[in-house]
Design a protein around this motif. Structure first.
Motif, mmCIF file in Angstrom:
data_model
loop_
_atom_site.group_PDB
_atom_site.id
_atom_site.type_symbol
_atom_site.label_atom_id
_atom_site.label_comp_id
_atom_site.label_asym_id
_atom_site.label_seq_id
_atom_site.Cartn_x
_atom_site.Cartn_y
_atom_site.Cartn_z
ATOM 1 N N ASP A 121 0.845 -1.192 0.000
ATOM 2 C CA ASP A 121 0.000 0.000 0.000
ATOM 3 C C ASP A 121 0.880 1.241 0.000
ATOM 4 O O ASP A 121 1.782 1.374 0.837
ATOM 5 C CB ASP A 121 -0.914 0.034 1.229
ATOM 6 C CG ASP A 121 -1.939 -1.086 1.204
ATOM 7 O OD1 ASP A 121 -2.259 -1.562 0.101
ATOM 8 O OD2 ASP A 121 -2.411 -1.484 2.286
ATOM 9 N N VAL A 179 -3.780 4.070 -2.633
ATOM 10 C CA VAL A 179 -3.272 3.235 -3.722
ATOM 11 C C VAL A 179 -2.667 1.963 -3.134
ATOM 12 O O VAL A 179 -1.840 2.027 -2.226
ATOM 13 C CB VAL A 179 -2.199 3.975 -4.557
ATOM 14 C CG1 VAL A 179 -1.632 3.040 -5.628
ATOM 15 C CG2 VAL A 179 -2.789 5.214 -5.195
ATOM 16 N N TYR A 214 -1.989 -2.548 -4.095
ATOM 17 C CA TYR A 214 -2.122 -3.650 -5.044
ATOM 18 C C TYR A 214 -1.846 -4.971 -4.341
ATOM 19 O O TYR A 214 -1.178 -5.029 -3.301
ATOM 20 C CB TYR A 214 -1.190 -3.464 -6.248
ATOM 21 C CG TYR A 214 0.284 -3.420 -5.919
ATOM 22 C CD1 TYR A 214 1.056 -4.578 -5.884
ATOM 23 C CD2 TYR A 214 0.912 -2.212 -5.660
ATOM 24 C CE1 TYR A 214 2.404 -4.532 -5.594
ATOM 25 C CE2 TYR A 214 2.256 -2.150 -5.373
ATOM 26 C CZ TYR A 214 3.007 -3.314 -5.342
ATOM 27 O OH TYR A 214 4.343 -3.264 -5.049
ATOM 28 N N ALA A 249 -10.941 4.085 -11.981
ATOM 29 C CA ALA A 249 -11.196 3.760 -10.577
ATOM 30 C C ALA A 249 -12.317 4.615 -10.020
ATOM 31 O O ALA A 249 -12.585 5.721 -10.502
ATOM 32 C CB ALA A 249 -9.930 3.960 -9.754
ATOM 33 N N ASP A 299 -12.395 1.914 -4.908
ATOM 34 C CA ASP A 299 -11.233 1.164 -5.372
ATOM 35 C C ASP A 299 -9.961 1.674 -4.708
ATOM 36 O O ASP A 299 -9.036 2.166 -5.362
ATOM 37 C CB ASP A 299 -11.117 1.257 -6.897
ATOM 38 C CG ASP A 299 -12.338 0.692 -7.599
ATOM 39 O OD1 ASP A 299 -12.772 -0.401 -7.200
ATOM 40 O OD2 ASP A 299 -12.846 1.347 -8.528
ATOM 41 N N THR A 300 -9.922 1.582 -3.390
ATOM 42 C CA THR A 300 -8.753 1.977 -2.608
ATOM 43 C C THR A 300 -8.535 0.955 -1.500
ATOM 44 O O THR A 300 -9.463 0.233 -1.123
ATOM 45 C CB THR A 300 -8.941 3.370 -1.975
ATOM 46 O OG1 THR A 300 -10.010 3.299 -1.015
ATOM 47 C CG2 THR A 300 -9.246 4.418 -3.025
ATOM 48 N N LYS A 358 -7.415 1.378 -11.818
ATOM 49 C CA LYS A 358 -7.490 0.004 -11.349
ATOM 50 C C LYS A 358 -7.341 -0.917 -12.547
ATOM 51 O O LYS A 358 -7.641 -0.535 -13.687
ATOM 52 C CB LYS A 358 -8.809 -0.263 -10.625
ATOM 53 C CG LYS A 358 -10.052 -0.134 -11.508
ATOM 54 C CD LYS A 358 -11.295 -0.499 -10.737
ATOM 55 C CE LYS A 358 -12.559 -0.328 -11.599
ATOM 56 N NZ LYS A 358 -13.784 -0.701 -10.853
ATOM 57 N N ASN A 373 -5.308 -1.900 -7.358
ATOM 58 C CA ASN A 373 -6.504 -1.294 -6.765
ATOM 59 C C ASN A 373 -7.759 -2.132 -7.022
ATOM 60 O O ASN A 373 -8.871 -1.616 -7.104
ATOM 61 C CB ASN A 373 -6.721 0.139 -7.285
ATOM 62 C CG ASN A 373 -6.026 1.170 -6.399
ATOM 63 O OD1 ASN A 373 -5.625 0.864 -5.271
ATOM 64 N ND2 ASN A 373 -5.881 2.382 -6.896
#
Length: 656
Positions: free
Chosen positions: A530, A535, A537, A556, A560-561, A605, A623
């Motif tokens: 992170d 943001v 992944y 996004a 989407d976080t 994302k 994301n």
């Protein structure tokens, strides 16, 4: 009491016979002298004519003596049992870790009559001990007395430090343990939990050279830096992205038992021996030696020694002044030290563009405005995480890190570091010069294989770490898990992984196999990173930027976080929840996917596929959260895909 009953059974016929003789004498006396009433006083019976009175007297004396002796014996037996029980209660109550709320049960309901203190206690007869009497069930308010020889593993309450503090120091090290776990990290804790789940009475000893019980490392470079609590370095409690607060420790100290109590723990338990380093391992003798020359033997052993942070050779050769101003980030003490340093200097430079370096850069960048701190990040790649992400995404990530207040210097190869006028001067090979107050070297991890030489265990020449089979075995009774294990992945071949989820998965598998499961490593562990709460992944498999990649992206939304994902799932350590899930038949979105590269500058994302021989061997979810079981199934299937845009539909990234 049983002895008294035995004596009474022997004397009862004699007592009944004497009673019959007495009645006959009374009847005979009444017939001979009709003037005398039939109820003759006892004194007359005992002084009657010869041939009757003396015999009666002997019988009466015999019965009386038997009764008195039996009463004395009974009293002494009850009193002795009473005293022994009270001594046992006092001994338990005097232990340092007693249960504060328990009161010793009353040993007896009624006291026997007092006896002269000068009376001599008769010695017990040398006869076989009788069978114990069945005991009545204890009342709910009254705890049952413990067995005389049983060890009671009292819970730690009054003497334990606050939850999240170091475990109490052990006074005595057990000489033997059925399960020995070397290392106090995530893999060891996962193994201990797995062993206890399959063997509830197991006795597990964890030996760690750190002063703390097992804890999770990811928050050290993530959430802890975003805490508003000024005492976070002491409490080590943090708010997850979902707002829930928790401790960095897996369990409070009360979860563990003291090492000196492990041998006698009736129901087993997990003990942690802190501040002790294993310096020698005798595989043939099934024992280890600690740095204080203490030896501990074992039945089964897990090596989960993790790794140690690498340093740059130019820093190691630079001298003591430079080393003092350099942090190698790995442990709790490193977090505390860097937090203090960052509040009292003007400039800090992070060398390294991988996961740890980028996370620390973003974390310290958030602090730069408040403390007037200059944060510099330098690395030899063209962009952040250049060894993992494809170039276009690495460049996008670099811009994200810059937006957090970090000065990024890419393609930077350090030539020398010197300390001049209390400042560090970093000279790069292209001639650039960077002056800073402190350096954080985040350039990778070296697996800790110090025990390999004394144990005669094989170290993998390509990946490093202890070489083990698919069941994580190095020997028939020795397993390796976590960062230090170079294992055979039945899907992707031989590998070594340095991530939290792998430590959880491999530790759990090793614990199961130590209790006889004999399972191979088949589960594809994931890892995540992170860059703050906005943001993040998740990745799985082999993610190497040198491999061909195909990325499919979408715009996004607010959900989407990492923060939104943890609010939805209810967990901050995402891998702890997702590793239990499986994907059987994912449902694809009906929304058509755009062509690859449509969003050239927007990577809000998406999904990135890593290919080897046209087969997907790695996936990054950018994301995109709570979809890892789908990615795991794609890698497990190992099939070629003609159109990865169609595969991307399985992740529903185009749904609002």
């Amino acid at each position: 009491m049983l002895k008294c009953r035995t004596v009474w059974k022997k004397l009862a016929p004699l007592a009944r016979a004497s009673s019959t003789v007495c009645r006959q004498n009374v009847r005979r006396t009444g017939l001979n002298n009709s003037r005398i009433p039939a109820c003759v006083p006892v004194a007359h019976m005992s002084t009657g004519p010869a041939g009757g009175g003396r015999e009666n007297q002997l019988y009466v004396l015999l019965v009386g003596a038997a009764c008195v002796g039996g009463a004395i014996y009974t009293y002494r037996t009850v009193k002795g049992d009473n005293q022994r029980y009270q001594d046992r209660i006092d001994e338990i109550s005097s232990r340092p870790h007693k249960r504060a709320t328990e009161e010793p049960a009353s040993p007896i309901q009624s006291e026997p009559p007092a006896v002269d203190a000068t009376e001599v206690i008769p010695e017990p007869e040398p006869e076989a001990a009788p069978s114990p009497e069945p005991q009545a069930a204890p009342s709910p308010e009254e705890p049952s007395p413990p067995a005389p020889d049983a060890e009671v593993a009292a819970p730690i309450e009054t003497t334990e430090p606050p939850p999240g503090g170091p475990a109490p120091a052990s006074l005595k090290v057990p000489s033997h343990t059925p399960y020995l776990l070397i290392g106090g990290g995530t893999a060891s804790f996962a193994a201990a939990r797995s062993i206890r789940a399959r063997d509830p009475g197991a006795k597990v000893l964890i030996v760690t050279d750190e002063p703390d019980p097992p804890y999770m490392r990811p928050p050290l470079s993530k959430e802890l830096w975003f805490s508003n609590d000024p005492s976070v370095t002491e409490t080590l409690r943090f708010k997850q992205w979902n707002g829930k607060e928790r401790s960095i420790y897996f369990q409070p100290p009360s979860f563990y038992i003291n090492a000196e109590e492990l041998d006698g723990a009736e129901n087993g338990g997990v003990a942690v021996l802190t501040g002790k380093k294993v310096v020698h391992m005798d595989v043939r003798g099934n024992k280890i030696k600690l740095d204080d020359d203490t030896e501990i033997s074992y039945d089964k052993c897990l090596i989960a020694t993790g790794g140690v942070p690498r340093n740059l050779q130019v820093i190691e050769r630079a001298g003591e002044e430079v080393i003092k101003k350099t942090t190698l980030f790995r442990k709790i003490e490193d977090f505390k030290s860097l937090d203090k340093v960052s509040r009292n200097i003007k400039s800090i430079t992070i060398i390294g563009g991988g996961f740890l370096g980028s996370e620390l850069a973003c974390a310290l960048g958030r602090r730069s405005t408040e403390y007037d701190l200059e944060v510099v990040q330098m690395f030899p790649e063209k962009g952040n995480m250049g060894k993992v992400l494809p170039e276009y995404l690495s460049n996008w990530t670099t811009e994200k890190v810059k937006s957090e207040g970090v000065k990024v210097i890419s393609e930077a190869l350090v030539k020398s570091v010197v300390c001049k006028d209390d400042k560090l001067e970093i000279k790069l090979k292209d001639g650039r010069l960077v002056k800073t107050d402190h350096i954080v070297a985040a350039v990778g991890l070296e697996p800790n294989v110090d025990l390999a030489k004394s144990a005669g265990l094989e170290v993998d020449s390509d990946f490093g770490g202890f070489r083990v089979n698919a069941e994580l075995q190095a020997r028939s009774n020795i397993w390796v898990a976590g960062d230090a294990a170079c294992f055979y992945d039945i899907r992707l071949g031989r590998r070594r992984v340095e991530h939290h989820d792998h430590a959880v998965v491999s530790g759990r598998l090793a614990g199961e196999n130590m209790t006889g499961a004999n399972k191979p490593y088949w589960h594809q562990s994931m890892f995540w990173s992170d860059l703050g709460p906005d943001v993040g992944y998740e990745a799985i498999g082999i993610v190497d930027s040198s491999l061909p990649t195909v990325g499919v992206f979408a715009k996004a939304t607010a959900k989407d976080t990492p923060k939104a994902a943890t609010e939805k799932s209810g967990t901050g350590i995402r891998s702890e929840s997702e590793t239990e899930d499986t994907a059987i038949s994912p449902v694809a979105s009906l929304t058509p996917a755009p062509n690859v590269g449509q969003h050239k500058d927007e990577y809000g994302k998406g999904v990135i596929f890593y290919l080897r021989d046209k087969v997907v061997v790695g996936i990054i979810l950018w994301n995109v959260f709570n979809r890892m079981p789908i990615a795991r199934k794609i890698i497990k299937d190992g099939e070629e895909h003609a159109d990865l845009n169609e595969v991307a539909k399985l992740f529903n990234i185009h749904d609002d």
